[in-house]
Design a protein around this motif. Structure first.
Motif, short mmCIF file in Angstrom:
data_model
loop_
_atom_site.label_atom_id
_atom_site.label_comp_id
_atom_site.label_asym_id
_atom_site.label_seq_id
_atom_site.Cartn_x
_atom_site.Cartn_y
_atom_site.Cartn_z
N VAL A 76 0.83 -1.20 0.00
CA VAL A 76 0.00 0.00 0.00
C VAL A 76 0.87 1.26 0.00
O VAL A 76 0.60 2.22 -0.73
N ARG A 86 3.72 10.37 -9.33
CA ARG A 86 3.19 10.53 -10.68
C ARG A 86 2.52 11.90 -10.81
O ARG A 86 2.59 12.55 -11.84
N ALA B 159 -5.06 -5.18 0.95
CA ALA B 159 -3.86 -4.47 0.51
C ALA B 159 -3.72 -4.55 -1.00
O ALA B 159 -3.40 -3.54 -1.66
N ALA B 163 -3.80 -1.41 -3.48
CA ALA B 163 -2.66 -1.07 -4.35
C ALA B 163 -3.10 -0.95 -5.79
O ALA B 163 -2.67 -0.04 -6.52
N LEU B 166 -4.94 2.31 -6.14
CA LEU B 166 -4.07 3.47 -6.00
C LEU B 166 -3.23 3.69 -7.25
O LEU B 166 -3.03 4.82 -7.69
N SER B 167 -2.71 2.61 -7.81
CA SER B 167 -1.74 2.77 -8.87
C SER B 167 -2.36 2.72 -10.25
O SER B 167 -1.65 2.79 -11.24
#
Lengths: 101, 182
Positions: A76, A86, B159, B163, B166-167
Motif C-alpha cells: 500500500v 506521478r 492491501a 494497491a 491506487l496505482s
C-alpha cells in the motif's frame, strides 16, 4: 564471554531506535518505508529472542504475522508513493503538507 | 566461542546496514543496505534455532520486499544528485534526537536494572527440542492462531485491492464516454 539472549534484545532495540531516527530524519518516502522495515525487523528479532527465552513457539508465530503486515504495508505504501510522485515528480514527504486543509 | 564470533559479526552487519539505510544518499544504496541488515537478522534467527524463519526472512524480505522497493525506485527514476535532505518540517530533527536519546536511555536503564533475566512462565505451546521448528510453527499457526491466520488473508486481499486502485492510471476519456452513454 557467552552470548545470552539479552544481547539479542539489545540488538533488536538498537535496530528499532536506528529505524525510528531514520524515519524522522529522512524525507524521501521510499527511505522512510525502509526505515519502517528496520523497526519491524528489530521487533522480529526481539520476538524470536523472547520465544527462545520463554520456551514458547508463539513468539515465532507472531513473526509470521509481522511479515504479512510488513508486506501489506509495503504494497500500500509503495502504491501511495507511486501515485504521489506521478502527480508531482520529485515530491518528498514534506510536500504532502499541501494536503493540509 | 563460535557463538560469540557469529553474534558479533552478524550484529556488526546488522548495525552497519541499518545506519547505511539511514545515511545513504541514493535510495538504491539504502535498499541494498537494507538487504545487508536483513541477512544479518537471518543469521541471528539461525543462531536462535529459528531455521524456518531465517529462510522466510531471506525469501520474503530480501527476495520480495526489497525487490519491490528497487522496482519502485527504478520506476520513479533515481535522482542521484539529491542531497541528504534532513528534517524539513520544523522540529523533526529535534524529535529524532529526542527519540534516539530517550530510546537509548530506556535501553541502558533496562540493561542495568534487569539482571536475573526473564523468569515468567510461557503461556502458549512450549518448544519441544526434539521436533523441528517448522512442525511446531505449523501446529501453533494452524491450531492456536488459525483465526489470526485467516484474518491476515483478508488483510492481504485488502492491501492488493488498495494497491491496484491506487496505482491505476485514471483514464478521463473512458470515463467521459461511459458517462455520456449512461
Amino acid at each position: 564471554m557467552e552470548v545470552t539472549e539479552g544481547w539479542y534484545l539489545v540488538l533488536g532495540a538498537l535496530l528499532f531506535i536506528i529505524g525510528g531516527i531514520g524515519l524522522l530524519l529522512r524525507r524521501n518516502p521510499l527511505v522512510m518505508l525502509m526505515c519502517v522495515e528496520l523497526m519491524l525487523n528489530g521487533v522480529n528479532l526481539t520476538f524470536v529472542a523472547f520465544s527462545r527465552i520463554l520456551g514458547d513457539v508463539a513468539g515465532q508465530t507472531v513473526v509470521f504475522f509481522v511479515l504479512v503486515v510488513a508486506a501489506a504495508e509495503v504494497v500500500v505504501g509503495l502504491g501511495i508513493v507511486v501515485a504521489i510522485v506521478r502527480r508531482s515528480p520529485g515530491a518528498t514527504a514534506d510536500d504532502l503538507s499541501v494536503m493540509k486543509g | 566461542m563460535i557463538d560469540l564470533i557469529v553474534f558479533l559479526v552478524a550484529a556488526a552487519i546488522c548495525l552497519v546496514g541499518a545506519v547505511g539505510v539511514v545515511v545513504a544518499r541514493n535510495p538504491v544504496h539504502s535498499a541494498l543496505m537494507l538487504v545487508m541488515t536483513l541477512f544479518g537478522i537471518a543469521v541471528h534467527f539461525v543462531a536462535q534455532e529459528a531455521h524456518f524463519l531465517a529462510a522466510v526472512q531471506v525469501i520474503v524480505y530480501a527476495g520480495a520486499i526489497v525487490v519491490m522497493f528497487l522496482f519502485v525506485i527504478m520506476l520513479l527514476g533515481v535522482d542521484v544528485h539529491t542531497k541528504l535532505d534532513l528534517g524539513g518540517l520544523k522540529g523533526q530533527r529535534v524529535a529524532a534526537a529526542a527519540f534516539g536519546v530517550v530510546g537509548l536511555g530506556v535501553l541502558v536503564f533496562l540493561m542495568t536494572r534487569v539482571e536475573d533475566g526473564i523468569t515468567s512462565q510461557p503461556a502458549g505451546t512450549p518448544i519441544d527440542p526434539n521436533t523441528p521448528d517448522i512442525n511446531q510453527l505449523a501446529h501453533s499457526l494452524f491450531d492456536q492462531y488459525v483465526f489470526a491466520f485467516e484474518l491476515t488473508s483478508v488483510l492481504l486481499i485488502i492491501a492488493v485491492i488498495g494497491a491496484v486502485i491506487l496505482s491505476r492510471k485514471p483514464r478521463p476519456e473512458l470515463e467521459e464516454s461511459q458517462g455520456g452513454e449512461s
